[in-house]
Write an enzyme that holds these catalytic residues in place. Structure first.
Site, short mmCIF file in Angstrom:
data_model
loop_
_atom_site.label_atom_id
_atom_site.label_comp_id
_atom_site.label_asym_id
_atom_site.label_seq_id
_atom_site.Cartn_x
_atom_site.Cartn_y
_atom_site.Cartn_z
N PRO A 135 0.81 -1.23 0.00
CG PRO A 135 -0.83 -1.56 1.63
CD PRO A 135 0.48 -2.11 1.14
CD GLU A 183 0.63 -3.77 10.98
OE1 GLU A 183 0.60 -2.53 10.85
OE2 GLU A 183 -0.39 -4.46 11.16
NE ARG A 214 -5.60 -5.44 -21.64
CZ ARG A 214 -5.81 -4.41 -22.45
NH1 ARG A 214 -5.01 -3.35 -22.40
NH2 ARG A 214 -6.81 -4.42 -23.31
CG ASP A 219 -6.61 -0.59 -23.94
OD1 ASP A 219 -7.65 -0.85 -24.54
OD2 ASP A 219 -5.77 -1.44 -23.61
#
Length: 255
Positions: free
Chosen positions: A95, A122, A160, A175
């Site tokens: 994160p 953690e 991809r 895209d």
């Protein structure tokens, strides 16, 4: 390209790697995807890969020794061919990492070998960040139970882009985000459905006019949904003037 994932739950990747576009890419020999359990490299009889943090605090922290050993094992498996290849990018899903974007996917698809590390608990022993990984990536400002789902997202986005993976080679190029704008709207048969019609321009057969219409629609959609992207998009002076006029008219009408 070779992609290795180090995780406590390699079985989570079986369906993702074996089906749809990723499965077909492997069948074609365009990419090699694998997931292995770094618990196999634990150094105690209980196969423990985490421990309490020094200094106290809640949660458990992934130990450095099994992670380092797992990465070294993957590198060892490269064998003699490793000398002919670029060093792999070793990516920590976290994160705290750099937000994963289409631009990052386009950068990473140029690599020969990617190693993803998926954590739990953690966090990671800081020595993993400092001395092992080359990149830290996050897929958004929220916390999940582990790095497996974020790794799947990143790998799908990267693979991809490999030439030959998608059936239509222009798909990845047009895209959303690849051009700096959101993609234009799409329509297919039938030309009219329950009174809802396909725009006449798309049925005209005039390719230059269609391309101009699509560019305009991309600009409009980006203005409506992600106006922040327009600040860095590659726009002509004419397009910027047109967009500024639209902004002014909308602000005036909302007063």
């Amino acid at each position: 390209m070779k992609v290795d994932v180090l995780t406590l739950f390699p079985e989570m990747f079986d369906g993702v790697f074996g089906t749809s576009i990723l499965g077909k890419a492997q069948t074609k020999g365009l990419v090699s995807l694998g997931a292995s359990n770094f618990r196999n490299f634990a150094t105690n009889k209980h196969n423990t890969v985490d421990d309490a943090p020094y200094g106290g605090g809640g949660g458990m922290v992934l130990k450095p020794d099994p992670i380092f050993a797992a990465v070294e094992d993957v590198l060892k498996q490269r064998g003699e061919a490793a000398a002919m290849m670029k060093p792999p990018r070793i990516i920590l899903m976290c994160p705290q990492g750099e937000t994963f974007t289409q631009k990052k996917a386009e950068e990473l698809v140029q690599e020969d070998h990617l190693i993803f590390i998926c954590g739990h608990y953690e966090g990671y022993d800081e020595r993993i960040r400092e001395f092992l990984v080359t990149d830290e990536l996050s897929i958004g400002d929220y916390v999940l139970t582990g790095g497996e789902l974020p790794a799947m997202v990143a790998i799908d986005s990267i693979v991809r882009l490999i030439p030959g993976v998608l059936g239509n080679e222009t798909s990845a190029v047009t895209d959303s985000f690849s051009t700096g704008l959101l993609e234009y709207p799409h329509y297919t048969r039938p030309p009219e459905f329950r009174g809802m019609k396909v725009p006449d321009m798309l049925l005209s057969g005039h390719h230059l006019n269609i391309e101009a219409w699509r560019r305009e629609q991309s600009l409009l959609r980006t203005l409506e949904r992600r106006p922040d992207m327009l600040e860095t998009a590659d726009l002509t002076d004419k397009e910027r003037i047109w967009l500024n006029k639209l902004r002014f008219e909308r602000e005036k009408s909302s007063e």
